[in-house]
Each structure stands twice: as structure tokens, then as C-alpha cells.
Enzyme design. Structure first.
Site, mmCIF file in Angstrom:
data_model
loop_
_atom_site.group_PDB
_atom_site.id
_atom_site.type_symbol
_atom_site.label_atom_id
_atom_site.label_comp_id
_atom_site.label_asym_id
_atom_site.label_seq_id
_atom_site.Cartn_x
_atom_site.Cartn_y
_atom_site.Cartn_z
ATOM 1 N N HIS A 27 0.823 -1.222 0.000
ATOM 2 C CA HIS A 27 0.000 0.000 0.000
ATOM 3 C C HIS A 27 0.856 1.272 0.000
ATOM 4 O O HIS A 27 0.483 2.275 0.608
ATOM 5 C CB HIS A 27 -0.939 0.009 1.214
ATOM 6 C CG HIS A 27 -2.037 -1.009 1.132
ATOM 7 N ND1 HIS A 27 -3.218 -0.774 0.467
ATOM 8 C CD2 HIS A 27 -2.108 -2.278 1.617
ATOM 9 C CE1 HIS A 27 -3.989 -1.857 0.550
ATOM 10 N NE2 HIS A 27 -3.336 -2.781 1.236
ATOM 11 N N ASP A 29 0.556 -5.449 5.349
ATOM 12 C CA ASP A 29 -0.430 -6.297 4.675
ATOM 13 C C ASP A 29 -0.378 -6.141 3.167
ATOM 14 O O ASP A 29 0.140 -5.162 2.636
ATOM 15 C CB ASP A 29 -1.835 -5.970 5.180
ATOM 16 C CG ASP A 29 -2.228 -4.525 4.888
ATOM 17 O OD1 ASP A 29 -1.400 -3.631 5.183
ATOM 18 O OD2 ASP A 29 -3.335 -4.280 4.375
ATOM 19 N N GLU A 30 -0.935 -7.122 2.487
ATOM 20 C CA GLU A 30 -1.123 -7.122 1.040
ATOM 21 C C GLU A 30 0.099 -6.603 0.264
ATOM 22 O O GLU A 30 -0.022 -5.668 -0.534
ATOM 23 C CB GLU A 30 -2.372 -6.304 0.691
ATOM 24 C CG GLU A 30 -3.641 -6.895 1.293
ATOM 25 C CD GLU A 30 -4.914 -6.200 0.878
ATOM 26 O OE1 GLU A 30 -5.952 -6.868 0.758
ATOM 27 O OE2 GLU A 30 -4.865 -4.961 0.674
ATOM 28 N N PRO A 31 1.257 -7.234 0.448
ATOM 29 C CA PRO A 31 2.434 -6.825 -0.338
ATOM 30 C C PRO A 31 2.395 -7.483 -1.716
ATOM 31 O O PRO A 31 3.168 -8.404 -2.020
ATOM 32 C CB PRO A 31 3.600 -7.344 0.509
ATOM 33 C CG PRO A 31 3.053 -8.568 1.189
ATOM 34 C CD PRO A 31 1.586 -8.291 1.422
ATOM 35 N N PHE A 32 1.490 -6.996 -2.562
ATOM 36 C CA PHE A 32 1.256 -7.627 -3.858
ATOM 37 C C PHE A 32 2.552 -7.686 -4.674
ATOM 38 O O PHE A 32 3.284 -6.703 -4.788
ATOM 39 C CB PHE A 32 0.185 -6.860 -4.640
ATOM 40 C CG PHE A 32 -1.150 -6.838 -3.952
ATOM 41 C CD1 PHE A 32 -1.750 -8.009 -3.525
ATOM 42 C CD2 PHE A 32 -1.811 -5.630 -3.730
ATOM 43 C CE1 PHE A 32 -2.982 -7.991 -2.892
ATOM 44 C CE2 PHE A 32 -3.045 -5.603 -3.103
ATOM 45 C CZ PHE A 32 -3.631 -6.785 -2.675
#
Length: 650
Positions: A217, A282-285
Site C-alpha cells: 500500500h 499487509d497485502e504486499p502484492f
């Protein structure tokens, strides 16, 4: 239960100590007195304060004396618990801490609000099911509230016995002076403002926990040329679709990434008295698939994540903070659970009710990991909420968190898809989460007290119908009969914009695959949109909003916010109908429909901006309304296609 009696507390003669033992000194009677005085003069109590009053009982008027409230120190009670006893001798409150007294007095205030000072004799023994009961409000996506809005928000949470608050940040939500020139449109919170908020929250026994992302993010930073090379995928992350995802994840093996995180936390954390910090993580794409792939090939993606996480933990510890982190990566890499340091608290989140909390609660409990359950308000990407999903999601989190030893319950209120939801849309979610985190089993199925609290205490609605109406507003998505995840179809359509039916069907067909790519279930897309039912529902709800009798300082704003929300829902429904009938109507009828859509959306947009600025800072408004401007432009372009010389202006 004895016959009704009266209690009229009076500032200045309200407190006496019921315990003179040496141990009671720890209770701090002076602080307890100050706390009682503060709450006794709060809204809803002051209306019945008097040295003596004339009250009517059984048809007879009589002078009622002021009875003292005796505060008793009782060491054996839970630090946040209390005993409240009301009988013919007066009111006795027992607690082991001033915080426990604080919650006792909130109960006193609620009873007085509900019964106008006339109570049946009673004894209440009370303590919370979860030590930590919190709310996380997203201020990183578009909407940063004004200070007066945040003070009122903290007061509202305090009345719910909430004791933990996070203001989630990504981008430039906090003023880092050295980077101000990179974000000229931003209106962030300053260090001085955060210190003021911290003190205000602490005075109400709310721990204001700093929250700043430092891995995923990070798009607002990575979109700047100065930071572009720190991204895992500087040119965007490849996907199986005909588009790339923008760079959102820092490259964890680049020393400049951890240096940036250390710089940001170094300026942010000294402004908070809390012993905790949410590192998010979170969410480390795309992690381990771009610049850090060689290291991921050596130690695995999970190992890569934990290697970077350890650096962030060390930063937190250097500032005297214990780390919090979201748990989504752990669900994909359960082998990491055994590697978590003892001072880390995992935030186990899940916002869609069909996904159960039990498996991961059980796993974290079995590995003795300290964790909170973190359901959601279901307000974001929904316009007016998703009531039944919210209730089921929070209930599941509370039941399994309680069963498997969660240390806290924190309800998340995100700002995805433009942060279009107005504050009151989230009130039922806050209140329900507060209720089940205080007394889980007693409050899971009790909707009437929930509606009462939202109506009378949060909305200050003298009609008593506001709480039920907010729950009703959050059920419009059932008229869509759509399987879209973590969203409503109407909200999706307004953000998607005008297109041909064929293009819309292609795009919605991709939604399950996109959801799965982002960690969702990937439920096959289905839609059975009932326009006529929804239009009728909107008209009925508009009448109900106008029938409320709100008495709060923001009463007019709340009314206008709800009416504009209903306009927005109706506009989305009309857009759906237009797309589906576009090829079956003549050009003149289509021009008329487009003109009405354009005029309606212009009205919605102007009202949206006015109401936004009533509560929030201007930075982020342009981003939030970008979808409106895009849709207005599409309406104009289509009208020009039909009549190139109509001269329509936006």
C-alpha cells in the site's frame, strides 16, 4: 426488583470515598472525583442535575433529596470492571481503577438517558469480554477529518466503552515537512495535532495507536519519481489481465526501503503515548516476483517477508513500541507463525461473512500468538453499508475470538473506492462491535438494544427510528442479488463508469479472477438487478430520513448526508438501467435520459463536496470525486455522439 426510585446526581457533592484503607490509595480518589465530575456534566446527564427537584411518582409530586454516590475501591475487580448498586440508600459504585469507574459512570449516564432519572433498584456486576475493544478508521484513502470531527468521533467511541483507536495512514496523511513539496494537494494531520488527539483520547481511556504502512500500500509514495526505484515492480506488476497493477509494494531487499520506513516512523511515533504501533505489513502484492526475486528464490517468499518484518520490529522497539501487524501473509505462509517474536500482536482480519474466523483463530491460539480479531463495518465500497454481512462478520469474529483467546476485537472502517460512505453509515458497525466485544454472548442476537443505542445516543434521534433505518439502508444490496465480493454492484458500477453492455459484461466476468488475485475467494459473478424494486425502496427511505427527529449538533448534516447517499444509490440504479436499455430506445429518448442523468449527478456531486467539507479537510476530495467527473464527461461525450452540435456544457 424493587419499586422505582429516583437518583439526581449533583456536581460538587457527588463523590465520597467508600474505602479509607491504604490499598485504596492506588485508586486515586482525586482522579476518580474528577472523572465523575466530567461525566456527570456530559450531555444527557446535565439535564437532570439539580440540588433538589420536584418529581412525580404515582400521580403525586414530592420533593426528592439529592442522594450521594459512594465510590468504593475494590481490589479484586477486573481493571476495567465495576459494580453498580442502586437502592434506597443511594448509588454505590465499586471499581479497582479509575478506568473501571469511567465505565461505571458511562453505564450510569446510559441508564439516566434511558429512564429519565427513574430507576428500579438494581445491582450490576460488569466487566469486558475483550481487554482491547477498538476501531480502525482509514484516513489514508482520501478522507482526513477535521480536528473537531475527530474530537467528536473520540467522544462517540468513549460512550461505546471503546479503548483502542487507530487512524490508518498510507500516503501523506501525516505531515512530513521534508516531503511536503511532493504532495502539494494534501492536507495532512500535523505532529502537534496528533499530540493533541493523543491527549484527548487518553483522557477518555482510549489508546490512540499510530498506524503507518511500510511495505504494501505504498503507491502514493512509489508514484513519485523520487521513490519509483524503491518499488518491487517500478513499472507496474504484471497480471494475467490486459493491464498491470501500479507499483504498491516496496522492494524489501533495497536498504533504501527500510531507511524510508525508519525515517517515517522516526517522525511519527514520538507524538504518541501508546505502547504500540501498527506496522500494517499487509497485502504486499507481487512480493518476491520483481526486484527481490533473487532473494526470494534463496529463502522463499515467506522468509523474505519475515526478514523485512524483523527490521520493522526493530524500528518499533527502538521507539519503545510493541508491533502490531495484519495477519493476511501468515494465512498464506503459516510456517511463519512459529517465527513471530513474543512482543508482536497479529491483527487477524476478514471482512466477508462466508469466510470463517475459526481456522486461523485456532491456529494462532495453538501457537500462543497474541492476536486481535478484526472484522469490518462493511461500509466501504457500499455507499450505505452491507448490514447482514457486517452483523455476521462481526459476530463470527467475536465468537471465535472469545473461544480461542483473542486479546482484542478491532472493527475496521476502510475508505476503498473513494471513501464515499458518510459517517453514520458506520454507526451500527461500531455499536455492534462494541457490544459483542464488551459482553459477547449477551449481545450477539440483541438487535433492539443496538437500534436503540444508535438511535438515541449516536444519532440523538427523538423519533427512535434512526438506528433501524441505518440498518435498513445497509440492506439495499439484496435488491442487486449480486455475488460481487467486498463491494456492492451499484458502487462498482458508479466507479466503473459508462460503457456498452458488452464491455460491462466482459469487465464483470473478470471480477472473480481479480478478486482471487487480490486474495479473495473468486466467487463466480452473478447479477439479478431489480431496478423497479430498488427505485421504490429509495423513495420510501427518503421519506423515512425526513421523518427522523435528530437533535445533535450535526443533525442537518446527517440528514443531508443520508439523502445524498440515497441519491447516489438511485443514480447507480438508473445507470444500470440505461446501459441495459441503451440499444433499445430511440435517440431522442436516449438524449432525454442522458440529460437527466447528467443533471442528477451534477446535483449529487455539488452536495457531496459541500458535505465533505463540513467534516473533512479538502485534500483527497478531488481524488474521491474523480469517478463523478469521469462519468459526467462520459454522459456529455455520448450526447455529442447522438447530437454533435447540442452545445452541452458541464
Amino acid at each position: 426488583m424493587n419499586a422505582p426510585a429516583y437518583f439526581y446526581p449533583q456536581p460538587g457533592r457527588y463523590i465520597s470515598s467508600g474505602d479509607s484503607s491504604p490499598a485504596a490509595a492506588r485508586f486515586n480518589v482525586q482522579a476518580a472525583s474528577a472523572e465523575a465530575e466530567r461525566l456527570a456534566s456530559a450531555a444527557g446527564v446535565s439535564a437532570v442535575l439539580a440540588s433538589s427537584v420536584t418529581a412525580s411518582a404515582g400521580g403525586c409530586s414530592e420533593e426528592q433529596p439529592v442522594l450521594p454516590a459512594v465510590i468504593e475501591y475494590r481490589e479484586v475487580l477486573h481493571p476495567q470492571g465495576y459494580v453498580l448498586e442502586w437502592n434506597a440508600d443511594g448509588l454505590r459504585l465499586a471499581a479497582s481503577t479509575v478506568q473501571g469507574l469511567h465505565y461505571a459512570l458511562i453505564t450510569v449516564q446510559q441508564m439516566m438517558d434511558g429512564q429519565q432519572g427513574q430507576w428500579a433498584h438494581c445491582v450490576i456486576e460488569d466487566e469486558p469480554a475483550f481487554p482491547v475493544r477498538g476501531v480502525m478508521l482509514d484516513i489514508g484513502r482520501n478522507k482526513i477529518p477535521k480536528m473537531e470531527t475527530l474530537f467528536a468521533f473520540i467522544d462517540r467511541l468513549s460512550a461505546l466503552k471503546i479503548n483502542h483507536l487507530q487512524l490508518y495512514m498510507e500516503g501523506y496523511s501525516f505531515e512530513y515537512p521534508q516531503y511536503a513539496a511532493l504532495f502539494p494537494e494534501a492536507t495532512p494531520l500535523t505532529a502537534a495535532e496528533y499530540r493533541e488527539l493523543d491527549a484527548y483520547a487518553a483522557s477518555r481511556f482510549i489508546d490512540l495507536v499510530p498506524s503507518q504502512n511500510c511495505l504494501g500500500h505504498m503507491w502514493p509514495w512509489l508514484s513519485k519519481p523520487e521513490f519509483r526505484e524503491l518499488a518491487e515492480h517500478p513499472d507496474g506488476m504484471p497480471t494475467p489481465f490486459p493491464f498491470k497493477m501500479p507499483p504498491t509494494t516496496l522492494n524489501p531487499v533495497d536498504a533504501r526501503s527500510s531507511a524510508l520506513a525508519e525515517e517515517l516512523f522516526g517522525e511519527l511515533l514520538p507524538n504518541f503515548s501508546s505502547g504500540y504501533v501498527n506496522l500494517n505489513m499487509d497485502e504486499p502484492f507481487g512480493l518476491g516476483t520483481g526486484a527481490s526475486k533473487p532473494r526470494a528464490d534463496e529463502i522463499g517468499v515467506g522468509g523474505l517477508y519475515m526478514e523485512y518484518a524483523e527490521q520493522m520490529f526493530a524500528i518499533a522497539r527502538r521507539h519503545g513500541k510493541k508491533p502490531l501487524m495484519w495477519g493476511d501473509v501468515l494465512t498464506h505462509h503459516p510456517e511463519l507463525v512459529k517465527q513471530l517474536p513474543a512482543d508482536v500482536t497479529v491483527l487477524h482480519w476478514n471482512y466477508d461473512a462466508p469466510i470463517p474466523y475459526e481456522p486461523h483463530c485456532k491456529m494462532l491460539h495453538e501457537h500462543a500468538v497474541r492476536y486481535y480479531v478484526c472484522p469490518g463495518t462493511s461500509s466501504w465500497s457500499s455507499l450505505s453499508g452491507r448490514t447482514d454481512n457486517m452483523l455476521a462478520n462481526i459476530a463470527d469474529a467475536a465468537k471465535n475470538g472469545k473461544a480461542y483467546g483473542a486479546a482484542g476485537l478491532v472493527v475496521a472502517d476502510w475508505g476503498d473506492a473513494g471513501h464515499w460512505q458518510v459517517p453514520s453509515v458506520s454507526y451500527p458497525g461500531y455499536a455492534y462491535a462494541a457490544a459483542v466485544s464488551w459482553q459477547t454472548e449477551a449481545n450477539l442476537e440483541r438487535m433492539e438494544p443496538l437500534e436503540h443505542h444508535v438511535s438515541h445516543r449516536m444519532l440523538q434521534d427523538r423519533s427512535g427510528k434512526g438506528g433501524g433505518l441505518l440498518l435498513k439502508l445497509g440492506r439495499y444490496y439484496h435488491l442487486e442479488r449480486c455475488t460481487i465480493e467486498n463491494n456492492t454492484y451499484t458502487s462498482f458500477l458508479l466507479n466503473h463508469g459508462l460503457s456498452s453492455l458488452e464491455q460491462l459484461e466482459q469487465d464483470t466476468a473478470m471480477l472473480p479472477r481479480i478478486a482471487k488475485l487480490l486474495g479473495g475467494v473468486g466467487t463466480p459473478f452473478q447479477l439479478d438487478y431489480r431496478y423497479e424494486e430498488l427505485a421504490s425502496w429509495v423513495r420510501a427511505c427518503q421519506e423515512e430520513v425526513l421523518g427522523l427527529d435528530l437533535a445533535g449538533a450535526d443533525a442537518d448534516t446527517v440528514t443531508d448526508e443520508l439523502l445524498n447517499t440515497l441519491r447516489l444509490i438511485h443514480h447507480g440504479a438508473r445507470l444500470h438501467r440505461y446501459i441495459h436499455m441503451q440499444h433499445s430506445i430511440d435517440p431522442q429518448a436516449e438524449m432525454l435520459e442522458l440529460g437527466e442523468l447528467q443533471s442528477e449527478l451534477q446535483t449529487i456531486g455539488k452536495e457531496f463536496e459541500r458535505l465533505w467539507l463540513a467534516r473533512n479537510r479538502e485534500g483527497g476530495l478531488a481524488s474521491s470525486t474523480a469517478a463523478f467527473r469521469k462519468l459526467l464527461q462520459q454522459y456529455e461525450e455520448r450526447q455529442r455522439e447522438l447530437h454533435p452540435h447540442n452545445g452541452i456544457m458541464l
